[in-house]
Design a protein around this motif. Structure first.
Motif, PDB file in Angstrom:
ATOM      1  N   GLY A 208       2.582   5.770  -2.436  1.00  0.00           N
ATOM      2  CA  GLY A 208       3.895   6.785  -2.334  1.00  0.00           C
ATOM      3  C   GLY A 208       4.671   7.133  -3.585  1.00  0.00           C
ATOM      4  N   ASP A 209       3.976   6.328  -4.787  1.00  0.00           N
ATOM      5  CA  ASP A 209       4.902   6.507  -5.908  1.00  0.00           C
ATOM      6  C   ASP A 209       3.653   7.099  -6.703  1.00  0.00           C
ATOM      7  OD1 ASP A 209       6.022   6.651  -8.499  1.00  0.00           O
ATOM      8  OD2 ASP A 209       6.822   4.345  -8.397  1.00  0.00           O
ATOM      9  N   LYS A 210       3.838   8.571  -7.320  1.00  0.00           N
ATOM     10  CA  LYS A 210       2.998   9.131  -8.032  1.00  0.00           C
ATOM     11  C   LYS A 210       2.816   8.731  -9.377  1.00  0.00           C
ATOM     12  CE  LYS A 210       3.447  13.626  -5.305  1.00  0.00           C
ATOM     13  NZ  LYS A 210       3.573  15.188  -5.358  1.00  0.00           N
ATOM     14  N   SER A 211       3.665   7.859  -9.832  1.00  0.00           N
ATOM     15  CA  SER A 211       3.644   7.688 -11.244  1.00  0.00           C
ATOM     16  C   SER A 211       2.548   6.484 -11.588  1.00  0.00           C
ATOM     17  CB  SER A 211       4.951   6.859 -11.598  1.00  0.00           C
ATOM     18  OG  SER A 211       5.315   5.793 -10.829  1.00  0.00           O
ATOM     19  N   PHE A 212       2.068   5.740 -10.464  1.00  0.00           N
ATOM     20  CA  PHE A 212       1.120   4.686 -10.654  1.00  0.00           C
ATOM     21  C   PHE A 212      -0.371   5.591 -10.903  1.00  0.00           C
ATOM     22  CE2 PHE A 212       3.850   1.898  -7.973  1.00  0.00           C
ATOM     23  CZ  PHE A 212       4.092   0.894  -8.756  1.00  0.00           C
TER      24      PHE A 212
ATOM     25  N   VAL B 110       0.906  -1.238  -0.123  1.00  0.00           N
ATOM     26  CA  VAL B 110      -0.094  -0.086  -0.138  1.00  0.00           C
ATOM     27  C   VAL B 110       0.862   1.084  -0.004  1.00  0.00           C
ATOM     28  CG1 VAL B 110      -1.630   1.338   1.622  1.00  0.00           C
ATOM     29  CG2 VAL B 110      -1.915  -1.125   1.093  1.00  0.00           C
ATOM     30  N   ASP B 111       2.001   1.248   0.994  1.00  0.00           N
ATOM     31  CA  ASP B 111       2.841   2.475   1.031  1.00  0.00           C
ATOM     32  C   ASP B 111       3.493   2.566  -0.434  1.00  0.00           C
ATOM     33  OD1 ASP B 111       2.189   2.769   3.632  1.00  0.00           O
ATOM     34  OD2 ASP B 111       4.042   1.572   4.352  1.00  0.00           O
ATOM     35  N   GLN B 112       3.914   1.649  -0.945  1.00  0.00           N
ATOM     36  CA  GLN B 112       4.672   1.672  -2.522  1.00  0.00           C
ATOM     37  C   GLN B 112       3.801   2.250  -3.387  1.00  0.00           C
ATOM     38  OE1 GLN B 112       6.095  -2.015  -3.994  1.00  0.00           O
ATOM     39  NE2 GLN B 112       6.354  -1.081  -6.017  1.00  0.00           N
ATOM     40  N   LEU B 113       2.469   1.825  -3.447  1.00  0.00           N
ATOM     41  CA  LEU B 113       1.398   2.153  -4.486  1.00  0.00           C
ATOM     42  C   LEU B 113       0.975   3.537  -4.274  1.00  0.00           C
ATOM     43  CD1 LEU B 113      -0.181   1.024  -6.933  1.00  0.00           C
ATOM     44  CD2 LEU B 113      -1.932   0.380  -5.227  1.00  0.00           C
TER      45      LEU B 113
END
Length: 454
Positions: free
Chosen positions: A412-416, A407-410
């Motif tokens: 936290g990365d604005k590119s998604f 969840v943090d990865q998804l």
């Protein structure tokens, strides 16, 4: 001569009924009369849901039952009983329905002239041909599934699978660029329960190839931009989707084919939170978690320190410290809500395209059947999501820490989110007037109308 009369036959499970009902609503809006054939249990569920969700069917749609509960044991836990009834009892019931309607019709316009059937129901297409009717195969899933099915003979010839569909080895490949990566362990039939069910699904897919390819139309609830590789390999598949009720793109709503009433308070819960803050977790109508997995999921959602809306059909509505759990939700309305930041999903095709058309990144938790193909689209092709990994131990559980970290990865990365918003705009352009899916749908409707005047 009157308006055309079309018989629609879905495979009677939630993920198949909803998109075909959306197609029925669309055809009815264009003046086409619809008879929608259901099993008794499905019929009763839809009527109850329509009433409780305050949703109305368009004029011109008539629901009929062609298989009663005693014949299918649909509401029981008898394995395979429903499938057996669909393939052995239902054909005779459908033939009688068509013959009775057409024998009692006073004009040609009142007679059923065309059958639109779920592509898994090859017998319905063959029956319609026998009765001299026009035939349409409808794929409610990704076109990649049919590409896989059409390539079964080649997979056997190449030694990738044997004649029973069992993979020779664990192998990952693509049929074409922009198509999902497929692992032999994730073939649709391999992910369908026990070995008996796997063989049934495999031979059904292989056997349906001829009837599906010989249909007058083969339409799909997808869009060119979502699956360019699949449509290039199989140009006979015509995308007309995503099939969503027009108002679902602007206001919260439950689809007309929903089996369960939605919890309306969940939308009020969403209203209380800032944009892109909420984790929406929903796993369809068939996913069943063990108690241990349920606990890990609950812990994982709490560990994120983010608000969440969790749909679990097996548990009563309740509110946790920072989240809300409901039996069912108006998903199209939820995913279009600005407070939703990501979708923790089983990756069913309906959920996948509803998320795509609303620009919501996806955290993938596939469970069975085609959901692993959809996960590859999400993570490898569109790059709008990430996959959860199971524990290496014998339990194969997805741990709470894995849920929090992904969840943090998804989020936290604005590119998604940027890629998801781009996919949203391109996909919506397909169904807007002048878009490819819209044009295909209009050509399909013109063909139905021309057919009645032949």
């Amino acid at each position: 001569m009157g308006n055309p009369h079309v018989l629609l036959i879905p495979y009677p499970v939630q993920g198949h009924v909803i998109p075909l009902m959306e197609l029925a609503q669309c055809l009815a809006r264009h003046g086409i009369n619809i008879t929608f054939a259901l099993t008794e249990t499905t019929h009763n569920r839809i009527l109850n849901s329509l009433a409780l969700n305050d949703v109305a069917l368009n004029d011109g749609i008539r629901l009929v039952t062609v298989l009663d509960g005693s014949e299918s044991n649909e509401s029981s836990n008898v394995p395979g009983k429903l499938s057996e009834a669909i393939f052995k009892i239902m054909p005779g019931k459908v033939e009688k329905l068509i013959r009775d309607i057409n024998a009692s019709s006073e004009s040609e316009g009142e007679k059923i002239s065309c059958v639109v059937a779920d592509q898994s129901l090859g017998w319905a297409l063959e029956l319609a041909k026998k009765l001299g009717l026009q035939t349409v195969a409808f794929l409610p899933a990704a076109a990649a599934n049919l590409v896989l099915g059409f390539n079964i003979p080649k997979l056997i010839d190449d030694g990738i699978i044997n004649i029973e569909g069992i993979p020779a080895e664990n192998k990952t490949f693509q049929f074409a660029p922009t198509m999902p990566f497929m692992n032999t362990s994730d073939f649709v039939w391999v992910r369908m329960g026990n070995s008996t069910m796997q063989k049934i699904i495999f031979h059904m897919m292989l056997g349906n190839n001829k009837s599906v390819k010989s249909a007058d139309w083969l339409i799909c609830n997808s869009a060119y931009n979502l699956e360019p590789g699949a449509f290039s390999l199989s140009p006979e598949i015509v995308p007309i989707g995503p099939l969503l009720a027009p108002k679902s793109l602007t206001t919260p709503t439950s689809p007309a084919g929903s089996f369960w009433p939605a919890e309306p308070n969940c939308l009020k819960f969403l209203d209380q939170h800032p944009p892109r803050s909420i984790i929406y977790a929903a796993f369809g109508s068939s996913t069943a978690f063990s108690e241990a997995q349920f606990e890990e999921l609950a812990k994982g959602l709490e560990l994120t320190n983010r608000p969440f809306l969790w749909v679990d059909a097996n548990r009563k509505t309740y509110t946790t410290e920072r989240g809300m759990v409901v039996n069912w939700a108006p998903q199209q309305g939820v995913l279009s809500h600005p407070s939703v930041g990501c979708f923790l999903s089983h990756c069913g095709w309906n959920s996948t395209i509803e998320s795509a058309i609303n620009g919501v990144p996806i955290l993938c938790w596939p469970y069975f059947a085609d959901q692993f193909i959809n996960q590859s689209y999400i993570c490898d092709v569109w790059k709008i999501g990430v996959a959860l990994k199971r524990n290496n131990g014998s339990d194969g559980i997805i741990k709470c820490e894995e849920i929090k970290n992904k969840v943090d990865q998804l989020l936290g990365d604005k590119s998604f989110k940027e890629r998801a918003l781009h996919l949203k705009e391109v996909t919506r352009a397909n169904i807007a007037e002048g878009g490819s899916s819209h044009n295909n749908l209009m050509n399909f409707i013109k063909w139905i109308n021309a057919n009645i005047n032949m």
